[in-house]
Design an enzyme around this catalytic site. Structure first.
Site, short mmCIF file in Angstrom:
data_model
loop_
_atom_site.label_atom_id
_atom_site.label_comp_id
_atom_site.label_asym_id
_atom_site.label_seq_id
_atom_site.Cartn_x
_atom_site.Cartn_y
_atom_site.Cartn_z
N LYS A 121 58.35 12.29 42.47
CA LYS A 121 57.32 12.56 41.47
C LYS A 121 57.97 12.92 40.14
O LYS A 121 59.10 13.41 40.12
CB LYS A 121 56.48 13.76 41.93
N ARG A 133 49.17 10.82 54.63
CA ARG A 133 48.52 9.95 55.61
C ARG A 133 49.44 9.66 56.79
O ARG A 133 48.97 9.40 57.89
CB ARG A 133 48.04 8.66 54.91
N1 BES Z 1 49.93 15.47 47.65
C1 BES Z 1 49.70 14.30 46.90
C2 BES Z 1 48.28 14.19 46.35
C3 BES Z 1 47.84 15.24 45.35
C4 BES Z 1 47.78 14.92 44.02
C5 BES Z 1 47.41 16.48 45.75
C6 BES Z 1 47.34 15.86 43.10
C7 BES Z 1 46.97 17.42 44.85
C8 BES Z 1 46.93 17.09 43.51
C9 BES Z 1 49.94 13.07 47.79
O1 BES Z 1 50.89 13.20 48.75
C10 BES Z 1 50.37 11.97 46.90
O2 BES Z 1 51.42 12.07 46.35
N2 BES Z 1 49.54 10.93 46.78
C11 BES Z 1 49.84 9.82 45.98
C12 BES Z 1 49.55 8.58 46.76
C13 BES Z 1 50.03 7.31 46.11
C14 BES Z 1 51.56 7.28 46.09
C15 BES Z 1 49.50 6.13 46.87
C16 BES Z 1 48.95 9.89 44.73
O3 BES Z 1 47.81 10.30 44.86
O4 BES Z 1 49.44 9.58 43.65
MN MN Z 2 52.85 12.74 48.06
#
Ligand code: BES
Ligand code: MN
Ligand code: ZN
Length: 485
Positions: free
Chosen positions: A267, A341
């Protein structure tokens, strides 16, 4: 002393008529004490608007705090919950330690519902997240008394009070867990907290780690855990009420990522700290199990929390890797940041193997859900209308806001893989839905609900009735859903 006021014009209409808010109590002494200021028209009694009177005439209380609930015609027990929360958050920093709440009557609602809401609001309002501040003072309210017209209803009101204490304390238990940062809440520590809680309320608890994950062939869960120096934890909590040997077994599955760096699909640095909250789904299920153990519904419940960090490392999984989930399905990893997931896939399969006939999962799963619904509504999905109906009924009791989003074959198409069965991202569009479709592949025919709490588990700004920080969303609603079986 604290009383609730609704914003309704009572005085005669005309050019000089001032709005005169209505005090929602039949108590003549409280009414008299507030009469002058209410007649002045200076106080509008909007939602959560406060007014503090010192030395109120005719009352033995040192102060009288008025809390607005907005329009009289629209008030519900949710306003009562917010009013006591507001009162507690108003009085805490002022060092006021004892509160007496004059319970308002809410039309068409038994008084017990008002009692429950009032107590929930006060206890949830009392929570603050500044655990590690050296100047943190113990500002908690020490006594909260309800002044209510009881009569024949007294037993029901006392039961509602006891129940509300359990529900609010369970919600706050979840908030305490979510509030801890990644170095203070590793998967191992989360497992310890589950075991301690289970012991104190009489639940069965097993906490496993790497070996069991391999033994169960949880290839999806392990694919996330393999890149972390901290060992993962597979937490199982069981509630088995005496004499209940048939009927449904409810499976509660929680995402327990104690820190989500994104893994090799790292990230960006900005706001990465917020990913300490990525175990909120797991903490939600632990809070719900605590409430279940204490409120003893007549239905069996199992919780499975898959806890791990998601870290980049020489051993971490890579984009393009293929993983075989516990169910046997092959997953193409396109983005290691879509890890929630993966751990849920195996958590769902395991809950089914343990006998779950109905499933509910909670996860801070997608940023896309936050884009869709903001921070107000939790995203909800289900493959079964009847099971979802029980959640809607629950929401009417708890006042929480969930919004059902669609599933469908066209979305399922978006996560088909060329090299394997499914891929772990479906591209940018409809990201919350394709994530839910991914989970559905593992729920299969079992009735299932998925709650995406990415936008609602953490409040960036506090509200008058609840502190900023972890919200404990969904704990009370899941308990109520369980009771509907
Ligand atoms: N934990 C994150 C999602 C999240 C985002 C939680 C903001 C709380 C606040 C999750 O694991 C994630 O990183 N999701 C990605 C998925 C994508 C790579 C398909 C996302 O939402 O960007
Ligand atoms: Mn994630
Ligand atoms: Zn995550």
């Amino acid at each position: 002393m604290l009383a609730v006021v609704a914003a309704d014009a009572q005085t005669a209409k005309g050019p000089d008529a001032k709005p005169e808010p209505v005090l929602l109590t039949a108590d003549p002494a409280v009414k008299a004490a507030a009469a002058t200021v209410l007649a002045s028209g200076e106080y509008k009694a909007g939602s959560n608007e406060t007014l503090l009177l010192h030395a109120p005439a005719g009352l033995s209380a040192k102060r009288l705090l008025l809390v607005g609930v907005g329009k009289l015609a629209k008030i519900t027990v949710n306003d009562v919950r917010n009013a006591t929360g507001t009162a507690v958050r108003f009085t805490k920093p002022r060092g006021i330690r004892e509160l007496v709440f004059v319970l308002p009557e809410v039309q068409n609602e038994p008084a017990a519902r008002g009692v429950r809401a009032a107590v929930e609001g006060a206890l949830v309002g009392d929570f603050d997240s500044d655990t590690y501040r050296s100047d943190r003072k113990d500002q908690s309210v020490q006594a909260f008394t309800l002044a209510a017209a009881t009569g024949a209803d007294r037993k029901a009101q006392e039961a509602a009070l006891a129940e509300a204490v359990i529900l609010a304390e369970s919600q706050n238990f979840t908030r305490t867990l979510v509030n801890e940062p990644g170095n203070k809440m590793t998967p191992t520590i989360l497992g310890q907290r589950a075991a301690e809680m289970a012991k104190s309320v009489g639940l069965k608890c097993e906490v496993y780690s790497t070996e069991k994950i391999h033994e169960l062939k949880m290839g999806a869960f392990w694919s996330v855990a393999q890149g972390s120096a901290e060992p993962p934890a597979l937490i199982v909590l069981r509630y088995e009420p005496e004499g209940v040997t048939d009927g449904p077994v409810l499976g509660l599955v929680g995402k327990g990522i104690t820190f989500d760096s994104g893994g090799i699909s790292l990230k960006p640095g900005a706001k990465m700290d917020e990913m300490k909250t990525d175990m909120a789904g797991g903490a939600t299920m632990m809070g719900a199990m605590r409430a279940i153990a204490l409120l003893k519904p007549k239905v069996r419940v199992i919780a499975v929390v898959c806890a791990t960090e998601n870290m980049p490392d020489g051993k971490a999984q890579k984009p393009g890797d293929i993983q075989i989930a516990m169910s046997g399905k092959s997953i193409e990893i396109l983005n290691t940041d879509a890890e929630g997931r993966l751990v849920l896939a195996d958590g769902i399969t395991y809950a089914k193997q343990l006998g779950a006939t109905h499933l509910i999962d909670a996860a801070t799963l997608t940023g896309a859900c936050v884009v869709a619904l903001g921070t107000i509504n939790t995203g909800a999905f289900s493959n079964d209308d009847e099971t979802y109906g029980k959640l809607e009924t629950a929401l009417k009791v708890t006042g929480e806001k969930f919004w059902r989003l669609p599933l469908g074959d066209e979305y399922a198409e978006m996560i088909k893989s060329d090299i394997g069965d499914i891929k772990n991202t479906g591209g940018r569009w409809g990201g919350a839905v394709t994530a839910a479709e991914f989970l559905k592949v593992f729920a299969e025919e079992t009735p299932w609900i998925h709650l995406d709490i990415a936008g609602t588990a953490w409040l960036e700004d506090g509200k008058p009735y609840i502190a900023k920080g972890p919200s404990g969303v969904a704990v009370r609603t899941i308990l109520e859903w369980v009771r509907n079986f």
